[in-house]
Every structure is written in C-alpha cells, then in structure tokens.
Write an enzyme that holds these catalytic residues in place. Structure first.
Site, PDB file in Angstrom:
ATOM      1  N   CYS A 199       0.863  -1.165   0.000  1.00  0.00           N
ATOM      2  CA  CYS A 199       0.000   0.000   0.000  1.00  0.00           C
ATOM      3  C   CYS A 199       0.904   1.220   0.000  1.00  0.00           C
ATOM      4  CB  CYS A 199      -0.843   0.091   1.270  1.00  0.00           C
ATOM      5  SG  CYS A 199      -2.072  -1.210   1.437  1.00  0.00           S
ATOM      6  N   CYS A 219      12.502  -3.357   4.943  1.00  0.00           N
ATOM      7  CA  CYS A 219      12.116  -4.380   3.969  1.00  0.00           C
ATOM      8  C   CYS A 219      13.033  -4.330   2.742  1.00  0.00           C
ATOM      9  CB  CYS A 219      10.674  -4.159   3.541  1.00  0.00           C
ATOM     10  SG  CYS A 219      10.175  -5.198   2.163  1.00  0.00           S
ATOM     11  N   SER A 251      10.039  -4.817 -14.182  1.00  0.00           N
ATOM     12  CA  SER A 251      10.766  -5.042 -12.930  1.00  0.00           C
ATOM     13  C   SER A 251      12.237  -5.418 -13.136  1.00  0.00           C
ATOM     14  CB  SER A 251      10.057  -6.107 -12.106  1.00  0.00           C
ATOM     15  OG  SER A 251       9.854  -7.268 -12.873  1.00  0.00           O
ATOM     16  N   ASP A 294      15.407 -10.694 -14.588  1.00  0.00           N
ATOM     17  CA  ASP A 294      14.219 -10.217 -13.870  1.00  0.00           C
ATOM     18  C   ASP A 294      14.543 -10.101 -12.387  1.00  0.00           C
ATOM     19  OD1 ASP A 294      11.679  -9.249 -13.544  1.00  0.00           O
ATOM     20  OD2 ASP A 294      10.646 -11.048 -14.245  1.00  0.00           O
ATOM     21  N   ASP A 295      13.591  -9.530 -11.626  1.00  0.00           N
ATOM     22  CA  ASP A 295      13.867  -9.300 -10.203  1.00  0.00           C
ATOM     23  C   ASP A 295      13.581 -10.535  -9.354  1.00  0.00           C
ATOM     24  OD1 ASP A 295      10.982  -8.702 -10.703  1.00  0.00           O
ATOM     25  OD2 ASP A 295      11.011  -8.536  -8.530  1.00  0.00           O
ATOM     26  N   CYS A 311       5.651 -13.254   3.205  1.00  0.00           N
ATOM     27  CA  CYS A 311       5.920 -12.070   4.030  1.00  0.00           C
ATOM     28  C   CYS A 311       4.750 -11.865   4.980  1.00  0.00           C
ATOM     29  CB  CYS A 311       6.083 -10.843   3.136  1.00  0.00           C
ATOM     30  SG  CYS A 311       6.329  -9.330   4.078  1.00  0.00           S
ATOM     31  N   CYS A 370      15.273  -6.489   6.810  1.00  0.00           N
ATOM     32  CA  CYS A 370      14.540  -7.749   6.949  1.00  0.00           C
ATOM     33  C   CYS A 370      14.701  -8.516   5.647  1.00  0.00           C
ATOM     34  CB  CYS A 370      13.057  -7.484   7.206  1.00  0.00           C
ATOM     35  SG  CYS A 370      12.034  -8.985   7.114  1.00  0.00           S
ATOM     36  N   CYS A 410      11.985 -13.156   3.595  1.00  0.00           N
ATOM     37  CA  CYS A 410      11.461 -13.880   2.424  1.00  0.00           C
ATOM     38  C   CYS A 410      12.545 -14.735   1.777  1.00  0.00           C
ATOM     39  CB  CYS A 410      10.807 -12.926   1.434  1.00  0.00           C
ATOM     40  SG  CYS A 410      11.792 -11.479   1.010  1.00  0.00           S
TER      41      CYS A 410
HETATM   42  P1  5GP Z   1       6.330 -15.674 -11.581  1.00  0.00           P
HETATM   43  O1  5GP Z   1       7.277 -16.222 -12.585  1.00  0.00           O
HETATM   44  O2  5GP Z   1       6.715 -16.013 -10.215  1.00  0.00           O
HETATM   45  O3  5GP Z   1       4.899 -16.087 -11.882  1.00  0.00           O
HETATM   46  O4  5GP Z   1       6.333 -14.108 -11.715  1.00  0.00           O
HETATM   47  C1  5GP Z   1       7.511 -13.393 -11.586  1.00  0.00           C
HETATM   48  C2  5GP Z   1       7.194 -11.935 -11.780  1.00  0.00           C
HETATM   49  O5  5GP Z   1       6.381 -11.466 -10.709  1.00  0.00           O
HETATM   50  C3  5GP Z   1       8.456 -11.098 -11.774  1.00  0.00           C
HETATM   51  O6  5GP Z   1       8.527 -10.390 -12.983  1.00  0.00           O
HETATM   52  C4  5GP Z   1       8.282 -10.120 -10.655  1.00  0.00           C
HETATM   53  O7  5GP Z   1       8.581  -8.805 -11.067  1.00  0.00           O
HETATM   54  C5  5GP Z   1       6.839 -10.189 -10.298  1.00  0.00           C
HETATM   55  N1  5GP Z   1       6.677 -10.016  -8.856  1.00  0.00           N
HETATM   56  C6  5GP Z   1       7.598 -10.195  -7.886  1.00  0.00           C
HETATM   57  N2  5GP Z   1       7.069  -9.936  -6.682  1.00  0.00           N
HETATM   58  C7  5GP Z   1       5.812  -9.556  -6.878  1.00  0.00           C
HETATM   59  C8  5GP Z   1       4.775  -9.138  -6.005  1.00  0.00           C
HETATM   60  O8  5GP Z   1       4.900  -9.069  -4.793  1.00  0.00           O
HETATM   61  N3  5GP Z   1       3.606  -8.823  -6.600  1.00  0.00           N
HETATM   62  C9  5GP Z   1       3.439  -8.911  -7.927  1.00  0.00           C
HETATM   63  N4  5GP Z   1       2.269  -8.589  -8.403  1.00  0.00           N
HETATM   64  N5  5GP Z   1       4.381  -9.279  -8.767  1.00  0.00           N
HETATM   65  C10 5GP Z   1       5.560  -9.628  -8.252  1.00  0.00           C
HETATM   66 MG    MG Z   2       8.028  -8.422 -13.245  1.00  0.00          MG
END
Ligand code: 5GP
Ligand code: MG
Length: 478
Positions: free
Chosen positions: A2, A243, A290, A352-353, A390, A441, A444
């Site tokens: 938020c 965080c 991201s 990617d992140d 988290c 922290c 995760c």
């Molecule tokens: P996955 O492969 O796990 O389905 O998706 C990975 C993507 O989810 C990454 O591109 C990342 O940027 C995004 N992501 C990471 N953390 C979060 C989050 O807390 N919320 C959302 N909506 N996307 C996230």
């Molecule tokens: Mg992403």
C-alpha cells in the site's frame, strides 16, 4: 502493499494528496481514498480502482481543508472491497479520527480479541480497523499518548498516518519495516511512502521540494498549528528491519528509499548477478518493467550487449486473470511480446527481479524460445530464492505456492524450461545496500522470522494467520 500520504499546511491539501497518490499508484491499484480535515470536521472520499478514476479531480476539489491523508491499496480480489478501502474514519470520545496504514499487523487475531473483550466492534476484516478501535478505547489525554499506547500494543508492522479535525500524526513501528519520509514543499509538510511523491508535488506546485528525513522506527510525529513535534515511544532500541523487497521490486526506481537510490541498488544487484552467473550469451534482455535496472547492470558488468527485445503493452494495467484454464495453460503472456529479429538465433539472458510462483517466468521463457526463436534462453534473477511468505506487508502467496519453497534451483530451472538459471546471493543483496546491511529484513529469502519467534506467533502450520494470500500480476511495474 500500500502507499500512504499526508499533507499539512496548504489550503488544497486533498488535491496534493491525490497527486501524490498518483505517483505512488504502483504500490496499490485496488482502491484509492482521501480524508480531509477542515478544523472541525473530517470528510472521506474513496472508491475502488486507480487514482485517476477513483478520485476524480472535480470531486476532490470539493474537499476543502488544509490537512489530508490518503491511501492506495493492494488487496486480494474479493468481497467487501469498498468497505475495506482506506482511509477508515470513526468518531469516538476523543473526537473524529481517520487512519491509513501500510504494513500488516503480525498478531491480528490476538489484537482483535483484545478489542472485542473491551466491547469493541468491527465492520471490516482489515487489520487497520484494529488501530482505530484501540485508539477509541484508550483513555489517554493527548494524541501522542494515545498513539504511544496503541503503538506498543500493535507490535509490527505498521507505517500509519492519523488525521484528527486539526492534526496530522505519524506512527511508525519500532522496526521500521515500511518506508516513510517527511518532506517540506513551500509551507506544506508532506509525509509519503516514497520520495517520488515529493518530486510529483514539486512539479505540481512549482515550489521546491525538500526531502527532510526518514521517519525513524518507533517514532510518533504530530503536525499541527504549533508546528512539528517528534517523540520516540520505544523503551529500548530494537534491531531495524527495513524491507529489502522495497529495493528489489516494490519501490519506484526514481525514489530514495531507506537512504538508497532504488535505481542504483537495482543496477548494482544486476552487476553483482553477472559475476555469479558468468553465462556466455549474445544478448541481455531485461524483462520489463521489474527487470530493467538489474538488466542494465548485468549488461554493464558482463560486457554482453543489452537489447530491449521484449515490448510491454502499456495499455494493460492489471493483468487479466483469465478464467479459462486452457488460456492460462497455453502460456500466453498478454502484456509482453518479443521483437523477433533481435532474438532469433541468439543466446539470450533474460534478467528479472524475482520468481514467485514461476508461472509467468515459464511463459516468458517459452515465448522467447518459440515465438522469438532464441537459440538458448538463460534466466538470471537479481534476488535470492524467495522461500518464505511475508507477514510484514508484502502480499506474497502462501509458502506452498512459492516455487522455491518446494524446489531447488535445478528443479526450478527445469520447471521454467530455461537452459540455465542463476539467482543472486544474499551476500550480494547485502552488498547492494551496504553499509546498512544489518538493518534489513530478509525473511522472504532466509525464512528466519525473529519477530514471530519473539512474540510466539507461530501457529499449527508454522505461521500466523494472513489475510492476504494472493499475488496479482503487477500492472505498473510488471
Ligand atoms: P512468476 O514467474 O513467479 O509467476 O512471476 C515473476 C514476476 O512477478 C516477476 O517479474 C516479478 O517482477 C513479479 N513479482 C515479484 N514480486 C511480486 C509481487 O509481490 N507482486 C506482484 N504482483 N508481482 C511480483
Ligand atoms: Mg516483473
């Protein structure tokens, strides 16, 4: 997940808050709301949806008052959405009080029970209402004392703003999980989750914005006619728990969060990641949005040229959750498409992140291979394996749904269909936020939860109850 904003000292405070919320939209897209105080009354306007639709300027202009707070919310889809939207407002013995909250109270069940035992009532399932109820139930004389009292009881994690008829107040938990900054813009004092909100207000008002400082852990700040008053309510200093995910994913790259430029931290993570990965490849392709800054860092450190070979559709906000299983299974990523001639026959490193569930990443890998006709598809992730949910305000899925809680790196690589998969190390994560590494922290990534241990909040399944347990694809950052 938020954002909160507070403004004091400008006649059109609600308009300022609206504009700041729009810069913080990436922190929550479910609902948006504003509460305004004019000295004798508080009014709230809130709706579901994005700031631009939920808070029409024509309506917000009608909210007169020089103090206001606002909120954008990221919740799981479900019933009662508008009832859960913030600010929450109530009237109690102490007067009117509105609240906005970024965080997640780790002991919701216990706190709720305490309130109910004191004959309190709840109208929402939101943990934020606990703060309002506790506030109403305290018998302390001053605003500071009341906030001190509820701060002690709520434990963590909260970055909260309160609004009375004539004062704005800030309450930060003793660990400082969520970012909160104080700025000065002309004669107005502004509090916001991220500093990009100050830049936005500087643009709007034509007055220079000064980021004054971060709100400290365990601090209570009141802003009223007689100025700003800051006090600490912590009996003993505690280990800070900023965080780390704010840097990895959540904050905007143009913000300064916890004293670090977010863009720089991400770029550094990418640079360090390249050293871990050491993949021979022809091009680095960041996954927008991201993965952008980590991708830039990766390309710099590896010497592999960067190609912006994935195009993100800017008109898709919240990624549509397709009700047809067949559509989900065939691996369509609606918001990304490859520029085929850049990828064709190339050895590609996708940066990617995070990998959360692994479903999106698998689809992207397949698309780059099959549609993009890449020769090899390698994946490099700028953070370590996400192995724990988290409990402090980020809406990650339940532990079982996190792919890295069930599989090791090789198994995840096979699952997402990549030729290789590299994660960053925890040491590198610390290096990127040095010299403050010990103040973060990283639960995760480590699954260590010192606060849950301390307050004995583990339940039968090992974790406290969480209200939010769904991850929605992120529309603005992606
Ligand atoms: P996955 O492969 O796990 O389905 O998706 C990975 C993507 O989810 C990454 O591109 C990342 O940027 C995004 N992501 C990471 N953390 C979060 C989050 O807390 N919320 C959302 N909506 N996307 C996230
Ligand atoms: Mg992403």
């Amino acid at each position: 997940m938020c954002a909160v904003v507070g403004v004091h000292g400008t006649p059109d405070a609600a308009i300022w808050v609206r504009r700041a919320l729009s810069a913080l939209q990436h922190r929550g897209q479910e609902s948006a709301g504003i509460a305004v105080a004019d000295g004798s009354d508080i009014r709230v306007f809130k709706q579901v949806g994005l700031v631009s639709q939920a808070l029409p300027e024509s309506e917000i202009l009608k909210l007169n008052g020089s103090i206001a707070i606002g909120h954008v919310r990221y919740s799981t889809a479900g019933k009662n959405r508008i009832e859960e939207a913030q600010p929450l407002l109530t009237e109690c013995y102490h007067g009117m009080i509105a609240v906005v909250h970024n965080g997640n109270l780790i002991d919701q069940r216990g706190l709720k029970r305490e309130v109910l035992m004191m004959n309190g009532t709840f109208q929402t399932t939101s943990d934020t209402e606990i703060a309002l109820q506790m506030y109403a139930q305290t018998n302390k004389k001053t605003l500071d004392e009341r906030l001190k009292r509820i701060g002690e009881r709520m434990k963590a994690a909260f970055a909260m703003l309160f609004l009375t008829e004539n004062q704005l107040a800030i309450l930060q938990d003793p660990y400082g999980f969520r970012p909160l900054m104080i700025g000065q813009i002309g004669s107005a004092t502004v509090i916001a989750s991220e500093s990009c909100a100050f830049t936005q207000l500087e643009q709007m008002s034509g007055q220079e914005a000064d980021c004054i400082r971060d709100v400290l852990p365990g601090e209570i700040i009141t802003v009223g006619q007689d100025g700003i008053k800051a006090t600490s309510w912590m009996d003993i200093p505690r280990q800070r728990q900023r965080c780390i995910f704010e840097h990895v994913y959540f904050s905007r790259p143009d913000s300064i969060t916890f004293g670090h430029r977010v863009q720089k931290v991400r770029r550094k993570l990418g640079q360090l990641l390249a050293d871990v990965s050491k993949i021979n490849a022809d091009i680095v392709v960041p996954i927008p949005n991201s993965g952008i800054h980590a991708g830039i860092g990766y390309a710099e450190a590896s010497g592999i040229p960067i190609e912006w070979a994935l195009v993100r559709n800017q008109y898709i906000g919240r990624t549509f959750i397709d009700p047809l299983q067949s559509h989900r299974d065939n691996g369509v990523v609606e918001k990304l498409l490859p520029i085929v001639h850049l990828i064709e026959d190339k050895r590609v490193v996708l940066v990617d992140d995070s990998i959360v569930r692994g479903t999106t990443t698998r689809k992207i890998v397949r698309m780059v291979r099959e549609v993009g006709k890449a020769r090899e598809v390698h994946v490099a992730i700028s953070c370590p394996l996400t192995i724990s949910s988290c409990f402090y305000g980020i809406d990650t899925p339940r532990r079982e749904e996190l792919i890295a809680s069930r599989m090791n790196v090789e198994e995840i690589r096979a699952q997402i269909g990549a030729d290789s998969l590299t994660y960053n190390t925890l040491e590198n994560l610390f290096a990127a936020v040095s010299p403050f590494a010990q103040e973060y922290c990283t639960s995760c990534y480590t699954n260590a939860h010192p606060l849950l241990d301390k307050f004995n909040l583990h339940t039968d399944n090992g974790y406290p109850e969480r209200r939010h347990d769904g991850i929605q694809p992120h529309p603005t950052q992606g």
